[in-house]
Design a protein around this motif. Structure first.
Motif, PDB file in Angstrom:
ATOM      1  N   SER A 195       0.812  -1.208   0.000  1.00 40.58           N
ATOM      2  CA  SER A 195       0.000   0.000   0.000  1.00 40.58           C
ATOM      3  C   SER A 195       0.852   1.267   0.000  1.00 40.58           C
ATOM      4  N   ILE A 196       0.683   2.081  -1.032  1.00 39.15           N
ATOM      5  CA  ILE A 196       1.361   3.367  -1.104  1.00 39.15           C
ATOM      6  C   ILE A 196       0.842   4.291  -0.001  1.00 39.15           C
ATOM      7  N   THR A 197      -0.433   4.171   0.318  1.00 39.63           N
ATOM      8  CA  THR A 197      -1.016   4.987   1.391  1.00 39.63           C
ATOM      9  C   THR A 197      -0.347   4.693   2.724  1.00 39.63           C
ATOM     10  N   GLU A 198      -0.157   3.412   3.028  1.00 36.93           N
ATOM     11  CA  GLU A 198       0.450   3.033   4.302  1.00 36.93           C
ATOM     12  C   GLU A 198       1.923   3.415   4.355  1.00 36.93           C
ATOM     13  N   LEU A 199       2.630   3.254   3.246  1.00 38.19           N
ATOM     14  CA  LEU A 199       4.033   3.665   3.217  1.00 38.19           C
ATOM     15  C   LEU A 199       4.136   5.177   3.373  1.00 38.19           C
ATOM     16  N   SER A 254      -4.881   9.525  -1.993  1.00 36.95           N
ATOM     17  CA  SER A 254      -5.660  10.764  -1.804  1.00 36.95           C
ATOM     18  C   SER A 254      -4.763  11.920  -1.396  1.00 36.95           C
ATOM     19  N   GLU A 255      -3.544  11.624  -0.924  1.00 34.99           N
ATOM     20  CA  GLU A 255      -2.607  12.660  -0.495  1.00 34.99           C
ATOM     21  C   GLU A 255      -1.710  13.148  -1.630  1.00 34.99           C
ATOM     22  N   THR A 256      -1.548  12.343  -2.684  1.00 31.99           N
ATOM     23  CA  THR A 256      -0.589  12.679  -3.738  1.00 31.99           C
ATOM     24  C   THR A 256      -1.023  13.934  -4.484  1.00 31.99           C
ATOM     25  N   ALA A 257      -0.134  14.916  -4.574  1.00 29.04           N
ATOM     26  CA  ALA A 257      -0.449  16.165  -5.271  1.00 29.04           C
ATOM     27  C   ALA A 257      -0.596  15.907  -6.763  1.00 29.04           C
TER      28      ALA A 257
END
Length: 279
Positions: A119-123, A154-157
């Protein structure tokens, strides 16, 4: 434009391939690998083969001069535009090197993970600047593969996503943008096909050569699912399958044959034997 300065953390087959394509495109590349001699040799071997095939626009010596191998993340260039993490598929290890890399580079740099399933979110949750973090899933062998899977959270600009897509294009590759989810798009589909092929072999439906030929000739896959598993590494495929099994359910349960081969050290091309003989 191609980033002028990049870092690659991990000098194994994937990391060396990523370093090779960026150096060939004109970037100054720093590879972080504790086994620095082996990493330098992998990059040099890959670039030498590319030169022999006429794939380099600069001389081999000029491209090799753009690659530096160091043994610690703290030696990354602070002005790096992009740092790609390509260490083994262990969340704790990836978080450790990503957080240390973030501290070594500037606030405007893009930090990426080459994970194929985690998970990219968790990393990204462990980072101070998750908006500057994205997944860049390259494929093996990196120089020959035409695809990079760009994984967003959802955080990635949005500007980071467009910047990364531009860099992928400058490498002569095509991007697919996917939302972060277990296995993304490619691993989720590729692993499922590979696991079913292993079950067919386990059940005696056909031998490995026949199963691979069926997909290569019947469906025009460039490489059958068992050859592909050998190329990726049976240990890597098992780790991904276990993660997807835990997150997505029984359809990703690893076959016993895969577990047995990994336990026996038959890991595919890197050991000379997997579902096929590579010696």
């Amino acid at each position: 434009m191609t980033p002028q300065t990049i870092g690659v953390i991990g000098g194994g087959r994937m990391g060396a391939g990523i370093a090779q394509v960026f150096a060939a495109a004109g970037a100054e590349v720093t590879v972080v690998e504790t086994a620095d001699v082996a990493a330098a040799r992998r990059v040099a071997d890959g670039l030498t083969k590319a030169a022999e095939r006429g794939k380099l626009t600069d001389t081999l010596d000029a491209v090799l001069a753009r690659v530096t191998v160091v043994d610690d993340v703290t030696a990354l260039d602070p002005s790096a535009d992009l740092v790609v993490e390509a260490v083994p598929e262990r969340p704790d290890l990836k978080i450790d090197v990503l957080t240390r890399a973030e501290n070594a580079i500037g606030d405007t740099a893009v930090l990426a993970s080459n994970t194929s399933s985690l998970s990219i979110t968790e990393l990204g949750a462990a980072l101070r600047r998750p908006s500057r973090f994205v997944g860049m899933h390259f494929f093996n062998p990196v120089p020959a593969s035409g695809l990079v899977e760009v994984v967003t959270t959802s955080e990635t600009a949005s500007e980071v996503v467009e910047q990364v897509r531009g860099w992928v294009g400058e490498l002569g590759k095509t991007d697919v943008v996917v939302r972060d989810s277990p296995g993304f798009a490619t691993s989720r589909l590729g692993v499922l096909l590979g696991l079913e092929a292993i079950r067919m072999l386990e059940e005696g439906v056909a031998d490995a050569e026949a199963i691979d030929n069926a997909m290569e000739l019947g469906y025009r896959h460039p490489m059958g699912p068992l050859r592909s598993t050998d190329l990726v590494g049976l240990d890597v495929r098992l780790a991904i399958a276990e993660y997807l099994h835990a997150t997505l359910g029984e359809r990703f349960a690893p076959p016993q044959l895969l577990r047995d081969k990994v336990a026996s050290g038959l890991l595919g091309r890197k050991t000379g034997q997997g579902f096929h003989c590579w010696a």
